[in-house]
Design a protein around this motif. Structure first.
Motif, short mmCIF file in Angstrom:
data_model
loop_
_atom_site.label_atom_id
_atom_site.label_comp_id
_atom_site.label_asym_id
_atom_site.label_seq_id
_atom_site.Cartn_x
_atom_site.Cartn_y
_atom_site.Cartn_z
N VAL A 133 -27.09 16.45 -34.79
CA VAL A 133 -27.12 14.99 -34.64
C VAL A 133 -28.46 14.50 -34.11
O VAL A 133 -29.02 15.05 -33.16
CB VAL A 133 -25.99 14.53 -33.69
N LEU A 134 -28.95 13.45 -34.75
CA LEU A 134 -30.16 12.76 -34.30
C LEU A 134 -29.73 11.57 -33.45
O LEU A 134 -29.03 10.67 -33.93
CB LEU A 134 -30.98 12.28 -35.49
N CYS A 135 -30.10 11.57 -32.17
CA CYS A 135 -29.74 10.48 -31.27
C CYS A 135 -30.95 9.57 -31.05
O CYS A 135 -32.06 10.05 -30.82
CB CYS A 135 -29.28 11.02 -29.92
N ALA A 158 -33.57 9.22 -44.99
CA ALA A 158 -34.24 10.35 -45.64
C ALA A 158 -34.01 11.66 -44.88
O ALA A 158 -34.05 12.74 -45.46
CB ALA A 158 -35.73 10.08 -45.75
N SER A 159 -33.73 11.57 -43.57
CA SER A 159 -33.51 12.78 -42.78
C SER A 159 -32.21 13.49 -43.15
O SER A 159 -32.07 14.69 -42.93
CB SER A 159 -33.47 12.43 -41.29
N GLN A 160 -31.24 12.71 -43.69
CA GLN A 160 -29.92 13.25 -44.07
C GLN A 160 -29.24 13.94 -42.90
O GLN A 160 -28.54 14.93 -43.07
CB GLN A 160 -30.06 14.20 -45.26
N LYS A 161 -29.45 13.39 -41.70
CA LYS A 161 -28.82 13.92 -40.49
C LYS A 161 -27.75 12.95 -40.00
O LYS A 161 -27.86 11.73 -40.20
CB LYS A 161 -29.87 14.08 -39.38
N PRO A 162 -26.71 13.45 -39.34
CA PRO A 162 -25.80 12.54 -38.64
C PRO A 162 -26.57 11.79 -37.56
O PRO A 162 -27.45 12.37 -36.90
CB PRO A 162 -24.76 13.48 -38.02
N ILE A 163 -26.28 10.51 -37.38
CA ILE A 163 -27.08 9.68 -36.49
C ILE A 163 -26.19 8.97 -35.49
O ILE A 163 -25.22 8.30 -35.85
CB ILE A 163 -27.87 8.63 -37.30
N LEU A 164 -26.53 9.10 -34.21
CA LEU A 164 -25.92 8.33 -33.14
C LEU A 164 -26.99 7.39 -32.60
O LEU A 164 -27.98 7.82 -32.05
CB LEU A 164 -25.41 9.25 -32.03
N TRP A 165 -26.77 6.08 -32.79
CA TRP A 165 -27.80 5.10 -32.46
C TRP A 165 -27.25 4.13 -31.43
O TRP A 165 -26.30 3.40 -31.67
CB TRP A 165 -28.20 4.34 -33.72
N ALA A 166 -27.86 4.13 -30.24
CA ALA A 166 -27.46 3.22 -29.18
C ALA A 166 -28.35 1.98 -29.22
O ALA A 166 -29.56 2.07 -29.02
CB ALA A 166 -27.59 3.91 -27.82
N ILE A 167 -27.73 0.84 -29.50
CA ILE A 167 -28.44 -0.44 -29.58
C ILE A 167 -27.85 -1.37 -28.54
O ILE A 167 -26.66 -1.66 -28.58
CB ILE A 167 -28.30 -1.07 -30.98
N ARG A 168 -28.63 -1.82 -27.61
CA ARG A 168 -28.08 -2.62 -26.51
C ARG A 168 -27.42 -3.90 -27.05
O ARG A 168 -27.83 -4.45 -28.07
CB ARG A 168 -29.14 -2.92 -25.47
N TYR A 190 -23.19 6.48 -36.47
CA TYR A 190 -22.38 5.89 -35.40
C TYR A 190 -23.28 4.94 -34.62
O TYR A 190 -24.21 5.36 -33.94
CB TYR A 190 -21.84 6.98 -34.48
N LEU A 191 -23.00 3.63 -34.74
CA LEU A 191 -23.74 2.61 -33.99
C LEU A 191 -22.91 2.16 -32.81
O LEU A 191 -21.72 1.88 -32.94
CB LEU A 191 -24.06 1.41 -34.88
N SER A 205 -23.68 19.22 -30.09
CA SER A 205 -23.97 18.68 -31.42
C SER A 205 -25.36 18.05 -31.50
O SER A 205 -25.87 17.82 -32.59
CB SER A 205 -22.93 17.62 -31.82
N VAL A 206 -25.94 17.76 -30.34
CA VAL A 206 -27.20 17.02 -30.32
C VAL A 206 -28.39 17.98 -30.34
O VAL A 206 -28.47 18.90 -29.54
CB VAL A 206 -27.28 16.11 -29.08
N LYS A 207 -29.30 17.74 -31.26
CA LYS A 207 -30.50 18.57 -31.37
C LYS A 207 -31.77 17.79 -31.05
O LYS A 207 -32.67 18.29 -30.40
CB LYS A 207 -30.60 19.16 -32.77
N ILE A 208 -31.83 16.54 -31.51
CA ILE A 208 -33.06 15.77 -31.40
C ILE A 208 -32.76 14.48 -30.67
O ILE A 208 -31.80 13.80 -30.96
CB ILE A 208 -33.63 15.43 -32.78
N LEU A 209 -33.61 14.15 -29.69
CA LEU A 209 -33.47 12.88 -28.99
C LEU A 209 -34.81 12.16 -29.06
O LEU A 209 -35.84 12.75 -28.80
CB LEU A 209 -33.07 13.08 -27.54
N GLN A 210 -34.78 10.90 -29.42
CA GLN A 210 -36.01 10.11 -29.48
C GLN A 210 -35.79 8.84 -28.68
O GLN A 210 -34.94 8.02 -29.01
CB GLN A 210 -36.37 9.77 -30.91
N ILE A 211 -36.56 8.67 -27.59
CA ILE A 211 -36.37 7.52 -26.73
C ILE A 211 -37.69 6.78 -26.56
O ILE A 211 -38.72 7.37 -26.37
CB ILE A 211 -35.86 7.94 -25.32
#
Length: 213
Positions: A133-135, A158-168, A190-191, A205-211
């Protein structure tokens, strides 16, 4: 912050953006243009500039300072600050009880949440493959233009990864209006508005975190 402000680096102006700041203890030269966005305003009346500056001004009145960090993470900076006659102690890391005791993974109390946290995202993570999962989280301050969001979505698709996106919450509706319907309705996306960050960071499940804060 008070020091580089008194030295004329703040607030950042067009003329000062490329003048390296070399006076921050333990820190390599830093360009003013790379400072947080609220420093880019040339007006000292800027709310965020003053909101961030005041606590650091008060720190100069303290006899000792506790910081949520630890020596192995920021040894050079901590040494430089202590050499600068600041009585500073690394008192971290401060973590929820669950991450320390490994007893109840739902215990995520840190006392720092701005909005109610979405616990259902953990259930969603449980159904994803390990390290897949890309968070993404932009924190409580940063914002992107519509064009930047659209470009980001193209990269995420394009990444074709599952995405968990936290939007305030104050951005969620406006952001969803510019996102493609195929992206919003995908089972792999998942938004949500606010997440239990430490539980997500430690999830299998989480591999990549971008903050961006």
């Amino acid at each position: 912050m008070p020091a580089i402000s008194s030295q004329g680096y703040l607030p950042v102006t067009d003329d000062s953006k490329l003048d390296p700041i070399t006076s921050i203890p333990g820190h390599p030269p830093l360009l003013p243009k790379d400072l947080p966005s609220f420093f880019q305003d040339a007006d000292f009346s800027n709310y965020m500039y003053n909101f961030k500056l005041r606590p650091f001004q008060r720190l100069q009145e303290a006899k000792s300072i506790l910081i949520n960090t630890f020596d192995d993470l920021e040894r050079d900076v901590l040494k430089a600050l202590n050499d600068d006659k600041i009585n500073l102690f690394a008192a971290g890391p401060f973590l929820p009880p669950a991450l320390l005791s490994k007893e109840d993974s739902r215990d995520n109390r840190t006392g720092t949440g701005l909005w109610p946290e979405d616990q259902e995202c953990i259930t969603w993570l449980e159904n994803q493959k390990e390290s897949s999962v890309l968070c993404i989280s932009f924190g409580s301050i940063a914002s992107l233009s519509d064009i930047q969001f659209k470009e980001l979505v193209l990269g995420l698709e394009a990444s074709q990864k599952p995405i968990l996106w936290a939007i305030r919450p104050n951005l969620k509706d406006s952001i969803e209006s510019v996102l493609p319907k195929s992206f919003l309705e995908s089972d792999h996306v998942y938004l949500t508005s606010w997440v239990p960050q430490t539980l997500i960071l430690s999830h299998k499940s989480v591999k990549i975190l971008q903050i961006r804060c």
